[in-house]
Write a protein that holds these residues in place. Structure first.
Motif, PDB file in Angstrom:
ATOM      1  N   ALA A 151      -0.038  42.176 -14.566  1.00  0.00           N
ATOM      2  CA  ALA A 151      -1.258  42.453 -15.335  1.00  0.00           C
ATOM      3  C   ALA A 151      -2.081  43.553 -14.668  1.00  0.00           C
ATOM      4  CB  ALA A 151      -2.087  41.181 -15.487  1.00  0.00           C
ATOM      5  N   ALA A 152      -2.132  43.523 -13.346  1.00  0.00           N
ATOM      6  CA  ALA A 152      -2.939  44.504 -12.616  1.00  0.00           C
ATOM      7  C   ALA A 152      -2.410  45.920 -12.780  1.00  0.00           C
ATOM      8  CB  ALA A 152      -2.988  44.134 -11.130  1.00  0.00           C
ATOM      9  N   THR A 153      -1.097  46.070 -12.920  1.00  0.00           N
ATOM     10  CA  THR A 153      -0.511  47.410 -13.052  1.00  0.00           C
ATOM     11  C   THR A 153      -0.145  47.754 -14.499  1.00  0.00           C
ATOM     12  OG1 THR A 153       1.666  46.495 -12.542  1.00  0.00           O
ATOM     13  CG2 THR A 153       0.419  47.433 -10.712  1.00  0.00           C
ATOM     14  N   ARG A 154      -0.450  46.863 -15.425  1.00  0.00           N
ATOM     15  CA  ARG A 154      -0.114  47.069 -16.841  1.00  0.00           C
ATOM     16  C   ARG A 154       1.384  47.330 -16.987  1.00  0.00           C
ATOM     17  NH1 ARG A 154      -3.036  51.784 -18.957  1.00  0.00           N
ATOM     18  NH2 ARG A 154      -4.875  50.737 -18.151  1.00  0.00           N
ATOM     19  N   ALA A 155       2.169  46.459 -16.391  1.00  0.00           N
ATOM     20  CA  ALA A 155       3.620  46.624 -16.323  1.00  0.00           C
ATOM     21  C   ALA A 155       4.259  46.469 -17.695  1.00  0.00           C
ATOM     22  CB  ALA A 155       4.205  45.595 -15.354  1.00  0.00           C
ATOM     23  N   SER A 156       5.516  46.923 -17.783  1.00  0.00           N
ATOM     24  CA  SER A 156       6.277  46.714 -19.017  1.00  0.00           C
ATOM     25  C   SER A 156       7.720  46.422 -18.648  1.00  0.00           C
ATOM     26  CB  SER A 156       6.139  47.899 -19.963  1.00  0.00           C
ATOM     27  OG  SER A 156       6.463  49.122 -19.350  1.00  0.00           O
ATOM     28  N   GLY A 157       8.656  47.336 -18.946  1.00  0.00           N
ATOM     29  CA  GLY A 157      10.048  47.093 -18.590  1.00  0.00           C
ATOM     30  C   GLY A 157      10.977  47.251 -19.767  1.00  0.00           C
ATOM     31  N   THR A 158      12.154  46.626 -19.653  1.00  0.00           N
ATOM     32  CA  THR A 158      13.221  46.891 -20.614  1.00  0.00           C
ATOM     33  C   THR A 158      12.904  46.404 -22.026  1.00  0.00           C
ATOM     34  OG1 THR A 158      14.351  44.828 -20.030  1.00  0.00           O
ATOM     35  CG2 THR A 158      14.980  46.802 -18.807  1.00  0.00           C
ATOM     36  N   ASN A 159      12.053  45.398 -22.172  1.00  0.00           N
ATOM     37  CA  ASN A 159      11.771  44.840 -23.495  1.00  0.00           C
ATOM     38  C   ASN A 159      10.582  45.490 -24.200  1.00  0.00           C
ATOM     39  OD1 ASN A 159      13.751  42.757 -23.855  1.00  0.00           O
ATOM     40  ND2 ASN A 159      12.702  41.556 -22.292  1.00  0.00           N
ATOM     41  N   ALA A 160       9.975  46.502 -23.580  1.00  0.00           N
ATOM     42  CA  ALA A 160       8.728  47.045 -24.116  1.00  0.00           C
ATOM     43  C   ALA A 160       8.900  47.669 -25.492  1.00  0.00           C
ATOM     44  CB  ALA A 160       8.149  48.076 -23.146  1.00  0.00           C
ATOM     45  N   VAL A 161      10.080  48.224 -25.786  1.00  0.00           N
ATOM     46  CA  VAL A 161      10.285  48.875 -27.078  1.00  0.00           C
ATOM     47  C   VAL A 161      10.099  47.890 -28.229  1.00  0.00           C
ATOM     48  CG1 VAL A 161      12.790  48.512 -27.073  1.00  0.00           C
ATOM     49  CG2 VAL A 161      11.830  50.396 -28.389  1.00  0.00           C
ATOM     50  N   ARG A 162      10.341  46.613 -27.993  1.00  0.00           N
ATOM     51  CA  ARG A 162      10.188  45.599 -29.049  1.00  0.00           C
ATOM     52  C   ARG A 162       8.925  44.755 -28.884  1.00  0.00           C
ATOM     53  NH1 ARG A 162      14.169  43.266 -32.516  1.00  0.00           N
ATOM     54  NH2 ARG A 162      13.535  41.247 -33.364  1.00  0.00           N
ATOM     55  N   TYR A 163       8.579  44.410 -27.635  1.00  0.00           N
ATOM     56  CA  TYR A 163       7.515  43.433 -27.421  1.00  0.00           C
ATOM     57  C   TYR A 163       6.241  44.021 -26.814  1.00  0.00           C
ATOM     58  CZ  TYR A 163      11.248  40.058 -28.273  1.00  0.00           C
ATOM     59  OH  TYR A 163      12.277  39.341 -28.836  1.00  0.00           O
ATOM     60  N   GLY A 164       6.245  45.315 -26.503  1.00  0.00           N
ATOM     61  CA  GLY A 164       5.060  45.915 -25.914  1.00  0.00           C
ATOM     62  C   GLY A 164       4.969  45.699 -24.414  1.00  0.00           C
ATOM     63  N   THR A 165       3.816  46.000 -23.854  1.00  0.00           N
ATOM     64  CA  THR A 165       3.577  45.935 -22.414  1.00  0.00           C
ATOM     65  C   THR A 165       2.622  44.787 -22.092  1.00  0.00           C
ATOM     66  OG1 THR A 165       1.602  47.341 -22.397  1.00  0.00           O
ATOM     67  CG2 THR A 165       3.748  48.463 -22.457  1.00  0.00           C
ATOM     68  N   MET A 166       2.209  44.685 -20.846  1.00  0.00           N
ATOM     69  CA  MET A 166       1.220  43.664 -20.485  1.00  0.00           C
ATOM     70  C   MET A 166      -0.082  43.865 -21.243  1.00  0.00           C
ATOM     71  SD  MET A 166       2.516  41.399 -18.456  1.00  0.00           S
ATOM     72  CE  MET A 166       1.166  40.539 -17.641  1.00  0.00           C
ATOM     73  N   ARG A 167      -0.387  45.081 -21.610  1.00  0.00           N
ATOM     74  CA  ARG A 167      -1.610  45.334 -22.373  1.00  0.00           C
ATOM     75  C   ARG A 167      -1.634  44.515 -23.659  1.00  0.00           C
ATOM     76  NH1 ARG A 167      -2.265  51.223 -24.751  1.00  0.00           N
ATOM     77  NH2 ARG A 167      -0.617  50.380 -26.077  1.00  0.00           N
ATOM     78  N   GLU A 168      -0.494  44.454 -24.354  1.00  0.00           N
ATOM     79  CA  GLU A 168      -0.425  43.711 -25.613  1.00  0.00           C
ATOM     80  C   GLU A 168      -0.199  42.219 -25.414  1.00  0.00           C
ATOM     81  OE1 GLU A 168       0.095  47.790 -26.086  1.00  0.00           O
ATOM     82  OE2 GLU A 168       1.680  46.556 -25.183  1.00  0.00           O
ATOM     83  N   ASN A 169       0.182  41.806 -24.230  1.00  0.00           N
ATOM     84  CA  ASN A 169       0.608  40.418 -24.030  1.00  0.00           C
ATOM     85  C   ASN A 169      -0.309  39.595 -23.146  1.00  0.00           C
ATOM     86  OD1 ASN A 169       3.437  39.898 -25.357  1.00  0.00           O
ATOM     87  ND2 ASN A 169       3.479  42.000 -24.603  1.00  0.00           N
ATOM     88  N   VAL A 170      -1.439  40.163 -22.724  1.00  0.00           N
ATOM     89  CA  VAL A 170      -2.460  39.388 -22.018  1.00  0.00           C
ATOM     90  C   VAL A 170      -3.602  39.119 -22.990  1.00  0.00           C
ATOM     91  CG1 VAL A 170      -4.152  39.347 -20.158  1.00  0.00           C
ATOM     92  CG2 VAL A 170      -1.870  40.286 -19.753  1.00  0.00           C
ATOM     93  N   LEU A 171      -3.898  37.841 -23.217  1.00  0.00           N
ATOM     94  CA  LEU A 171      -4.962  37.455 -24.141  1.00  0.00           C
ATOM     95  C   LEU A 171      -6.301  37.249 -23.450  1.00  0.00           C
ATOM     96  CD1 LEU A 171      -3.020  34.832 -26.296  1.00  0.00           C
ATOM     97  CD2 LEU A 171      -3.953  36.992 -27.133  1.00  0.00           C
ATOM     98  N   ALA A 172      -6.265  36.702 -22.233  1.00  0.00           N
ATOM     99  CA  ALA A 172      -7.511  36.346 -21.556  1.00  0.00           C
ATOM    100  C   ALA A 172      -7.295  36.322 -20.049  1.00  0.00           C
ATOM    101  CB  ALA A 172      -8.012  34.986 -22.037  1.00  0.00           C
ATOM    102  N   LEU A 173      -8.384  36.468 -19.321  1.00  0.00           N
ATOM    103  CA  LEU A 173      -8.329  36.510 -17.858  1.00  0.00           C
ATOM    104  C   LEU A 173      -9.485  35.720 -17.260  1.00  0.00           C
ATOM    105  CD1 LEU A 173      -7.756  40.348 -17.358  1.00  0.00           C
ATOM    106  CD2 LEU A 173      -6.072  38.571 -16.851  1.00  0.00           C
ATOM    107  N   GLU A 174      -9.233  35.163 -16.083  1.00  0.00           N
ATOM    108  CA  GLU A 174     -10.302  34.719 -15.190  1.00  0.00           C
ATOM    109  C   GLU A 174     -10.252  35.645 -13.987  1.00  0.00           C
ATOM    110  OE1 GLU A 174     -11.434  30.387 -14.056  1.00  0.00           O
ATOM    111  OE2 GLU A 174     -10.160  31.137 -12.415  1.00  0.00           O
ATOM    112  N   VAL A 175     -11.392  36.270 -13.659  1.00  0.00           N
ATOM    113  CA  VAL A 175     -11.441  37.303 -12.628  1.00  0.00           C
ATOM    114  C   VAL A 175     -12.592  37.020 -11.682  1.00  0.00           C
ATOM    115  CG1 VAL A 175     -11.532  39.793 -12.196  1.00  0.00           C
ATOM    116  CG2 VAL A 175     -10.697  38.955 -14.409  1.00  0.00           C
ATOM    117  N   VAL A 176     -12.334  37.120 -10.378  1.00  0.00           N
ATOM    118  CA  VAL A 176     -13.403  37.046  -9.380  1.00  0.00           C
ATOM    119  C   VAL A 176     -13.852  38.469  -9.084  1.00  0.00           C
ATOM    120  CG1 VAL A 176     -14.052  36.347  -7.053  1.00  0.00           C
ATOM    121  CG2 VAL A 176     -12.496  34.913  -8.403  1.00  0.00           C
ATOM    122  N   LEU A 177     -15.133  38.730  -9.317  1.00  0.00           N
ATOM    123  CA  LEU A 177     -15.689  40.068  -9.131  1.00  0.00           C
ATOM    124  C   LEU A 177     -16.034  40.317  -7.661  1.00  0.00           C
ATOM    125  CD1 LEU A 177     -18.024  40.169 -12.274  1.00  0.00           C
ATOM    126  CD2 LEU A 177     -15.697  41.061 -12.036  1.00  0.00           C
TER     127      LEU A 177
END
Length: 465
Positions: A151-177
């Motif tokens: 998630a931190a690097t917005r990774a993708s990989g071999t399946n991105a052509v069909r399923y997208g990247t982490m950008r499209e597949n992360v719905l929500a986050l808990e983050v310590v600022l």
């Protein structure tokens, strides 16, 4: 960043005492532990932190962040250490925050097709937990990376052509600022139009804006069936043009990977395969048997029009797994071509219509440099890599390699593309971000960084030019 806490200085004794009281033996000053956390898969020299904090909960992350913020000590999030751009290195010292013990799958909601995980959960671990649900998590960068790092690097990989990247597949986050506050972004809904998209702001922020402690990801139905084909071509151009026309024809392929003859040679040596050493495409077709038949017929026709010399199938599941495992090990296979070397990995991504030009210009630049640099990548979405092999002790060769890397980025950007399609910026591509985002873009990035991390303690030296 507060430069008073630089490399070579000891951490304040009061900070050490506070973190030891919080974590006990999970707070380490050991030189061996520090060395491990100052090393990744990039070509940069190792840069260890001054200490490592093995955290096991959000509350512990909050305490570590608050303590380090009080003393202006840098914090470097650490997952599995598979970064290719120096993300986990500690150029200013500080404390490495290791989330590998935060490795629990907190929830699997099959009805809403989502999972809630801690950041240290790896992609393989998540998919193992999904067995029997009919669902899977498709983002597949090759390495068994942590979901937090992906998630931190917005990774993708071999399946991105069909399923997208982490950008499209992360719905929500808990983050310590940076000041220890806990922020929750996003919801479980598939879309939202309520205010700034804070989830997307943090996905791809490379640990420079906050430390992830919980991630909600989309899941997808397992395909009914799949088939894998290995197709050999007479030239790189023929292979890449086949991909372009396949995508433009609307064929819903699952995966398509390109490997040049050098990459295939490396894979044969490393993974003991016997593939023909020529420009090659790996295709995966997914869906019902009838749908796969139709996809195969159309792609086969396109491939033959471009002079495909072979169209062989991996029909059994173990054959398919072996082929994809060989592809996932391609980086290490390439490194193994020259024992003792390191790799400068380029990560260009261009519009699909410009892919053939980008790859051919990249090959010409590599040939002119005299360096060894296999070309491979997830060409279905315009993303391709070169692995420039260098002797890390040879300063002149390193300089040539960095010049070549810059040239390859310039080619991609001149064609409307980007310096990084999936690996992130880290330490290696900061100069290229300025060219890509422009003066106004960089100013906005700096303003966001300053607003959320005014003392610059979160992963300093990364991402922001």
């Amino acid at each position: 960043m507060n430069d008073s806490m630089g490399v070579g200085r000891e951490l304040p004794p009061a900070l050490v005492a506070r973190l030891t009281a919080c974590l006990g033996e999970r707070f380490s000053l050991s030189s061996g532990v520090r060395a491990h956390h100052g090393h990744d898969e990039s070509h940069f020299p190792d840069q260890p932190p001054q200490a490592v904090a093995f955290v096991a909960s959000t509350a512990e992350v909050v305490e570590v962040v608050r303590a380090c913020a009080e003393y202006g000590v840098p914090l470097i999030p650490y997952g599995t250490g598979t970064s290719l751009e120096g993300h986990v290195l500690a150029p200013y010292g500080g404390v490495s925050v290791d989330v590998s013990q935060m490795n629990h799958v907190l929830e699997i909601d099959a009805e809403d097709m989502l999972a809630v995980v801690q950041p240290g959960v790896t992609r393989k671990q998540l998919n193992a937990a999904l067995r029997g649900t009919g669902l899977f998590f498709p983002i597949d960068p090759g390495a068994d990376a942590s979901i937090g790092g992906m998630a931190a690097t917005r990774a993708s990989g071999t399946n991105a052509v069909r399923y997208g990247t982490m950008r499209e597949n992360v719905l929500a986050l808990e983050v310590v600022l940076a000041d220890g506050r806990v922020l929750r972004t996003g919801t479980r809904a598939k879309k939202a139009s309520a205010g700034y998209d804070l989830t997307r702001l943090f996905v791809g922020s490379e640990g420079t804006l906050g430390i992830f402690t919980e991630i909600t990801v989309r899941l997808h139905p397992l395909p009914e069936d799949s088939a894998v084909a290995v197709v050999r071509f007479p030239s790189m151009q023929a292979a890449v043009e086949t991909v372009i026309h396949t995508i433009q024809s609307g064929v819903p392929i699952g995966r398509v990977e390109f490997l040049d003859e050098v990459s295939i040679h490396a894979i044969n040596r490393y993974s003991k395969t016997d593939l023909a050493e020529a420009p090659t495409l790996f295709f995966e077709f997914q869906g019902s048997p009838r749908a796969i038949e139709e996809q195969v017929a159309l792609v086969g026709e396109l491939a033959r029009e471009h002079g495909a010399e072979d169209f062989s199938w991996a029909s059994r599941p173990e054959e398919r797994s072996r082929l994809w495992e060989a592809r996932h090990q391609a980086y290490f296979a390439c490194i193994n071509l020259r024992p003792g070397c390191r790799g400068i990995t380029t990560d260009s991504c261009v519009p699909i219509s410009k892919l053939a030009e980008a790859v051919l210009r990249a090959r010409a630049a590599i040939d002119a440099s005299g360096l060894i640099a296999p070309i491979l990548g997830h060409v279905g979405d315009g993303n391709f890599h070169t692995v420039i092999l260098i002797d890390p002790e040879d300063a002149a060769e390193l300089e040539r390699a960095e010049t070549l890397s810059a040239e390859l980025v310039e080619i991609a950007q001149s064609l409307g593309g980007t310096c990084s399609g999936e690996h992130g910026v880290g330490m290696g591509k900061r100069a290229f971000v300025a060219r890509e985002a422009g003066e106004a873009g960089v100013a906005v990035m700096r303003a966001i960084k300053t607003a959320l991390d005014p003392r610059g303690i979160l992963n300093p030296g990364k991402l922001v030019p």
